[in-house]
Design an enzyme around this catalytic site. Structure first.
Site, PDB file in Angstrom:
ATOM      1  CB  SER A  41      35.522  37.664  39.969  1.00 51.45           C
ATOM      2  OG  SER A  41      35.685  38.213  38.664  1.00 51.45           O
ATOM      3  CB  SER A  43      35.802  41.642  36.963  1.00 53.50           C
ATOM      4  OG  SER A  43      35.706  40.565  36.045  1.00 53.50           O
ATOM      5  CE  LYS A 104      38.960  41.155  33.653  1.00 51.13           C
ATOM      6  NZ  LYS A 104      38.343  41.424  34.968  1.00 51.13           N
ATOM      7  CB  SER A 195      37.441  45.199  36.244  1.00 48.57           C
ATOM      8  OG  SER A 195      37.928  44.434  35.151  1.00 48.57           O
TER       9      SER A 195
END
Length: 247
Positions: A41, A43, A104, A195
């Site tokens: 993705s 994010s 992250k 996100s």
């Protein structure tokens, strides 16, 4: 049994042993040292792009049950553990569903107070310096992002990285103050307006859920090119991202 048949059987057995040894070695490397991951993705744009293939350093923070294939419940907590640094890019298991991997950036350590105010990250009451750093265009079909403003954040540790701010008034630009509990971390994506992270459903991430630190991009394909589409590799390979260290 003829000598010829016996030699064939011995050769077959030797080949089987070599294959088994190679599989065991690969499993040890994957379990203990490095594990490949694909970025699914946007994010973490612009730091990590959809189609990046990365190696994750699994011994950076020690080991938990999530370091092992199938996550067997052999022990609790972490062994040989060490704390991630603020600014590390980390793969971890999604707390509400540990079967899912997330990636992250660590912005909050245990005891930190984290808050977003008007799109600015505040840590322990201090705004993180944020400077314009050009614009970003994505080749990801589901999150194209054309001429998205880029801002470079610099933490008090000196770690610096780019973030995206596609909308000045997104729901994650102003939050309550979060106090990170002991043994947990606060994670945010660099693509701040796109996100799912600790500001929302991810919540605080237990130390046990850490899988490892993203270390290097070893392969990268753009324009939604899958690994199987070998014939599209030459036109869509991101040559400038190969063997790029993740920062």
């Amino acid at each position: 049994m003829s000598e010829k048949v016996e030699k064939k059987q011995n050769a077959l057995w030797e080949n089987i042993k070599v294959i088994v040894q190679a599989l065991v070695l690969a499993m040890i490397i994957r379990t203990v040292l490095f594990q490949p991951f694909t970025i699914p993705s946007g994010s973490m744009m612009p730091t990590l792009l959809v189609g990046d293939y990365i190696f994750v350093n699994k011994f950076a923070y020690g080991y938990s049950k999530y370091s092992l294939p199938f996550s067997p419940d052999l022990f609790s907590g972490r062994i040989f553990g060490s704390e991630p640094k603020r600014g590390d890019v980390v793969v971890f298991r999604f707390p509400p569903n540990p079967e899912v991997d997330y990636i992250k950036r660590v912005v909050g350590l245990p005891g930190d107070r984290i808050q977003m105010i008007d799109g600015v990250l505040n840590i322990n009451g201090q705004p993180v310096p944020k400077q314009p750093d050009g614009s970003f265009n994505s080749d990801y079909r589901l999150d194209p992002g054309q001429d998205v403003p880029v801002f470079r954040e610099t933490l008090d540790t000196g770690i610096t990285y780019d973030t995206l701010d596609q909308s000045p008034n997104s729901r994650g630009d102003n939050t309550r103050e979060f106090t990170v509990p002991a043994g947990h971390y606060f994670m945010m994506g660099d693509n701040r307006d796109n996100s799912a992270d600790s500001r929302f459903d991810v919540g605080f991430v237990p130390a046990e859920n850490l899988v490892g630190r993203a270390s290097v991009i070893f392969f990268s394909l753009g324009n939604d090119t899958t690994f199987r589409e070998i014939w599209r590799w030459p036109a869509n390979m991101r040559w400038d991202r190969l063997f790029k260290v993740v920062e």
